[in-house]
Design an enzyme around this catalytic site. Structure first.
Site, PDB file in Angstrom:
ATOM      1  N   ASP A   1      49.604  19.059  49.685  1.00  0.00           N
ATOM      2  CA  ASP A   1      50.491  19.791  48.786  1.00  0.00           C
ATOM      3  C   ASP A   1      51.884  19.837  49.397  1.00  0.00           C
ATOM      4  O   ASP A   1      52.097  19.392  50.528  1.00  0.00           O
ATOM      5  CB  ASP A   1      49.971  21.208  48.516  1.00  0.00           C
ATOM      6  CG  ASP A   1      49.486  21.901  49.787  1.00  0.00           C
ATOM      7  OD1 ASP A   1      50.149  21.741  50.829  1.00  0.00           O
ATOM      8  OD2 ASP A   1      48.445  22.576  49.736  1.00  0.00           O
TER       9      ASP A   1
ATOM     10  N   ASP B   1      55.150  22.345  50.168  1.00  0.00           N
ATOM     11  CA  ASP B   1      55.623  23.721  50.272  1.00  0.00           C
ATOM     12  C   ASP B   1      57.139  23.739  50.439  1.00  0.00           C
ATOM     13  O   ASP B   1      57.728  22.821  51.035  1.00  0.00           O
ATOM     14  CB  ASP B   1      54.979  24.432  51.460  1.00  0.00           C
ATOM     15  CG  ASP B   1      53.469  24.576  51.303  1.00  0.00           C
ATOM     16  OD1 ASP B   1      52.987  24.532  50.156  1.00  0.00           O
ATOM     17  OD2 ASP B   1      52.780  24.706  52.324  1.00  0.00           O
TER      18      ASP B   1
ATOM     19  N   ASP C   1      54.029  28.871  63.260  1.00  0.00           N
ATOM     20  CA  ASP C   1      53.006  28.864  64.306  1.00  0.00           C
ATOM     21  C   ASP C   1      53.132  27.692  65.269  1.00  0.00           C
ATOM     22  O   ASP C   1      53.243  27.874  66.474  1.00  0.00           O
ATOM     23  CB  ASP C   1      51.604  28.927  63.689  1.00  0.00           C
ATOM     24  CG  ASP C   1      51.399  27.928  62.560  1.00  0.00           C
ATOM     25  OD1 ASP C   1      52.266  27.045  62.341  1.00  0.00           O
ATOM     26  OD2 ASP C   1      50.356  28.022  61.876  1.00  0.00           O
TER      27      ASP C   1
END
Length: 466
Positions: free
Chosen positions: A74, A76, A157
């Protein structure tokens, strides 16, 4: 393709130290990404936000995967616009989430996820701050402290996910030397690993998932705290862990994922009963789980459907036979013992991972079928073939046999029976006379008081190593 990319990155990546706020900038000549590789809807979202005066970039996994010549799952978008401002720009947008507010912009079946730039949480934040909240362990409970693009990059992260692509200029902004770590096949946390895991223990699972997916190593400083901090997964909501487990095991690299989870002490936090079985009977348990996950990976590779029910049935099964046997030793008949043990095991597991009822019911039916498959006399075999759970139960029987369970050739019998003609099937049933006393089959008993009692020999075949 990657060699060309990294050769073009001359001195910038070799500089010893650099301000966090100054990214490495890769021009369109220094990377292999082209606009044609990207969802047109994602590009339209970015451009529309930019035209409205906001900063907006494609970010994270889609940029990373395109650099690795992989097809992104996907796309983002990260933006300076707040969720409410994004929603005001798109009639087809919906704000979701409480802990982490996002906007989903819908284009038919495709969803472009848009997140506002986040900032790190101050350690001395006020307890009544409505935007953010920390658990006393350091875990972030809500994450809606907005910030700049630079803040957002440092809050992410892993370095390989702190990459921003502007489809207008076709440039990549690299704030954390993520391209360098892609080159060296490393999963590296941004910031202090212990603190970042304490903020969100699920990052330990994400580190394993990315390492398995990309065939990367977890950088040594990022790997060091995992074993010690693994128990923090017990603080994560069981519903969230269910979603994370599906990501771990239903992405086509479940075998390697499982091995990493075991190595880092994470498997026992997700499946405590199965981890105990792995210690008690390591060869059988490891073989059965490994074979189940290898089959899952193969089906995904072949584009075949995979049900979480079968996956969880396999992951939990090694913990079941001992419980069934214990109940039988107390005098409980085999089928009720199986049902009681299954209920107990699934209930315990759902305290750790919230497996929905739409999956726990078929799990129990697959296990129950293991008690029914040895019972083939009369019309039972044909009735079992018509059972909607027969195929899953049969496949599960073969899985058990592949791990060393002794079933007296039950899997071969059912394989032959499915392909046999009607007359051949009748002959196979006649030949069973006196042979259903093998492992997993009911013992024949004389009727007593008009009611036939089942002997202790009935029930699930025991693992070959027990």
């Amino acid at each position: 393709m990657l060699k060309k990319l990294f050769k073009s990155l001359r001195s910038p990546l070799r500089r010893a130290k650099q301000s966090h706020s100054t990214p490495e900038v890769l021009s369109n000549r220094q990377h292999p990404i082209h606009r044609g590789d990207i969802s047109r809807y994602a590009i339209s979202v970015v451009e529309r936000l930019q035209n409205a005066g906001y900063q907006a970039y494609l970010v994270g996994g889609c940029v990373r995967d395109l650099l690795l010549d992989l097809d992104p799952k996907d796309f983002d978008v990260a933006t300076s616009a707040t969720p409410e401002q994004v929603r005001a720009e798109f009639r087809n947008a919906r704000v979701i989430g409480r802990r982490f507010k996002l906007v989903h912009v819908h284009f038919g079946r495709e969803i472009i996820e848009v997140a506002t730039f986040r900032a790190n949480h101050p350690q001395d934040e006020e307890d009544d701050d409505p935007r953010a909240s920390r658990h006393e362990s350091g875990r972030i409970l809500r994450d809606n402290v907005y910030g700049s693009l630079e803040d957002d990059a440092q809050r992410r992260d892993f370095t390989i996910n702190a990459l921003y692509y502007d489809p207008g200029s076709e440039r990549i902004l690299d704030y954390a030397h993520g391209v360098h770590d892609i080159r060296n096949h490393l999963i590296r946390l941004i910031g202090d690993p212990t603190q970042r895991y304490q903020e969100d223990p699920v990052r330990m699972l994400r580190a394993v998932r990315f390492a398995a997916k990309l065939d990367f190593d977890i950088e040594k400083h990022s790997a060091a705290p995992i074993y010690k901090l693994a128990p923090m997964l017990g603080e994560i909501p069981a519903a969230r862990l269910f979603d994370e487990v599906l990501k771990l095991f239903l992405a086509g690299y479940a075998v390697y994922t499982y091995e990493l989870l075991v190595d880092y002490g994470l498997f026992g936090q997700l499946f405590p009963a199965s981890a105990a079985a792995l210690k008690h009977n390591p060869d059988y348990t490891d073989t059965l789980i490994h074979n189940a996950l290898a089959n899952t990976d193969l089906r995904i590779q072949q584009g075949k459907p995979v049900t979480p029910a079968f996956l969880f049935a396999a992951l939990l099964w090694p913990a079941l036979p001992a419980r069934v046997l214990k109940l039988q030793e107390r005098g409980m008949p085999p089928i009720p013992a199986m049902q009681e043990a299954a209920h107990e095991l699934i209930s315990e597991q759902c305290q750790r991972i919230a497996v929905p009822k739409r999956f726990t019911l078929p799990i129990r039916e697959i296990w129950d079928m293991q008690e029914r498959l040895p019972r083939r006399s009369g019309k039972r075999a044909d009735l079992l073939l018509e059972n909607p759970r027969f195929r899953a139960g049969y496949d599960f029987l073969l899985l058990r046999e592949s791990a060393g369970e002794q079933t007296g050739g039950l899997g071969d019998w059912w394989t032959a029976y499915q392909d046999a003609s009607d007359s051949e099937r009748r002959s196979m049933i006649r030949d069973l006379s006196g042979k259903e006393d093998g492992p997993g089959a009911p013992r024949k008993r004389k009727r007593s008081g008009g009611r036939r009692k089942r002997g202790a020999g009935e029930g699930t075949a025991k693992p070959g190593n027990d």
